[in-house]
Design an enzyme around this catalytic site. Structure first.
Site, short mmCIF file in Angstrom:
data_model
loop_
_atom_site.label_atom_id
_atom_site.label_comp_id
_atom_site.label_asym_id
_atom_site.label_seq_id
_atom_site.Cartn_x
_atom_site.Cartn_y
_atom_site.Cartn_z
N CYS A 82 -24.64 5.89 61.87
CA CYS A 82 -26.09 5.75 61.95
C CYS A 82 -26.56 5.39 63.36
O CYS A 82 -27.63 5.81 63.78
CB CYS A 82 -26.60 4.74 60.93
SG CYS A 82 -26.01 3.06 61.15
N HIS A 163 -28.57 -1.10 60.08
CA HIS A 163 -29.28 0.17 60.01
C HIS A 163 -30.12 0.35 61.27
O HIS A 163 -30.53 -0.64 61.90
CB HIS A 163 -30.16 0.20 58.76
CG HIS A 163 -30.83 1.52 58.55
ND1 HIS A 163 -30.13 2.71 58.51
CD2 HIS A 163 -32.15 1.85 58.39
CE1 HIS A 163 -30.98 3.70 58.32
NE2 HIS A 163 -32.20 3.21 58.25
#
Length: 334
Positions: A82, A163
């Site tokens: 990510c 994230h």
């Protein structure tokens, strides 16, 4: 080969970008969102917010499910990728960045793909994965027995999951790109050039609101900026100062040859020369600072690439064989 977790660090991300053949770009960590701090690092191609992931409430904002074909939005397929994917979101959508042949070919190849297939295209790209995995944390599984490996995996399940969300202007619109959503989110029309201050003024309250929310919930976060290579900028600025200095010196020489030259003309050129010399000194110091920072990044990156796990494992094994490990543990953890 799988994607492995990497540490969130501007030095790591800068070298990953360089290994992907992207030119003239680096990553900086931001410690303040005030306009002066943002203005100092311009041009900014995009901001990336990193935070400890938690299940969120249902998204009420409109998600663009069919963006412009030239817009590159990829779904997050692999969690460990990510960070690199957030950086790619900025690189692939910034027209002023030279992304090199590898990313250009990927962008063209996946141009008509839906977000899920774009995510798979990134996942299957060996060059990007190799650049990412260069900085992977050492994997202890290669030297552990089955029971030890199982225990380590159980510990990993409790690890924090982080994230990344990207913010950048594209074609006059400010976007939020989150690979866990179905598409990009428009934050509104953004005036000015992509490398200007206007979009940063617009995104500042949006990111600040996110940061305030995370702070209230004690969620750890950090903010990264994808910016133009600072040393290259300063070197170009230094050359411009040096050219200006030569022009001023030539003008002073011409005045000295002119016996009718006014004193005020000398004084004006002297002031200009003084300002130019100060500019040269200031920019030269910035270049030295960037060189020092780059040297430290390389040193840290070399340390990160080295796998210390086998040494530590064997060292602890020797202590255990000599019946010294348990006494040490008991001494420090009574």
């Amino acid at each position: 080969m799988s994607w492995l977790p990497v540490e969130s660090d501007p030095g790591i991300f800068t070298e990953i970008i360089q290994q992907m053949q992207v030119k003239g770009v680096q990553v900086e960590e931001l410690y303040s969102l005030d306009f002066n701090s943002l203005d100092e690092i311009r041009p900014v191609y995009g901001l990336i917010l990193l935070y400890k992931w938690r299940p969120e409430e249902k998204e009420n904002r409109v998600v663009i499910t069919e963006p412009n074909p030239n817009f590159f939005f990829a779904s997050q397929i692999i969690n460990n990728a990510c960070a690199t994917q957030a950086i790619l979101s900025v690189l692939m959508n910034s027209s002023s960045i030279d992304i090199g042949s590898e990313l250009s070919e990927l962008k063209q190849f996946a141009k008509e793909f839906p977000p899920e297939l774009k995510g798979l295209a990134i996942n299957n790209n060996e060059a990007i994965r190799a650049a990412h995995n260069t900085f992977a944390r050492p994997d202890p599984s290669s030297i552990m027995e089955d029971e030890e490996l199982a225990a380590a995996k159980n510990l990993d399940e409790d690890d924090d999951v982080y994230h990344y969300i990207s913010y950048l202007p594209v074609d006059g619109i400010l976007y939020e790109l989150d690979g866990l959503k179905e598409g990009p989110i428009s934050l509104g029309q953004c005036l000015g050039e992509p490398e200007g201050i206007e979009w940063l003024r617009m995104v500042q309250p949006v990111v600040q609101e996110q940061i305030d929310r995370y702070s209230q919930n004690e969620i750890r976060f950090s903010l990264l900026a994808v910016v133009k290579n600072r040393k290259e900028m300063y070197v170009a600025e230094l050359k411009e100062y040096q050219r200006k200095r030569e022009r001023v010196l030539q003008q002073l020489g011409a005045l000295q040859a002119d016996k009718y030259a006014e004193k005020s003309s000398y004084e004006a050129l002297d002031r200009e020369l003084s300002e130019v010399n100060i500019g040269i000194e200031t920019v030269s110091q910035k270049i030295v600072m960037e060189e020092e920072k780059s040297k430290n990044w390389k040193k840290e990156n070399m340390r990160r690439k080295h796998n210390y796990v086998p040494f530590l494992f064997n060292f602890l094994k020797i202590l255990a064989d000599k019946k010294k490990l348990k006494p040490l543990i008991a001494k420090h953890h009574p």
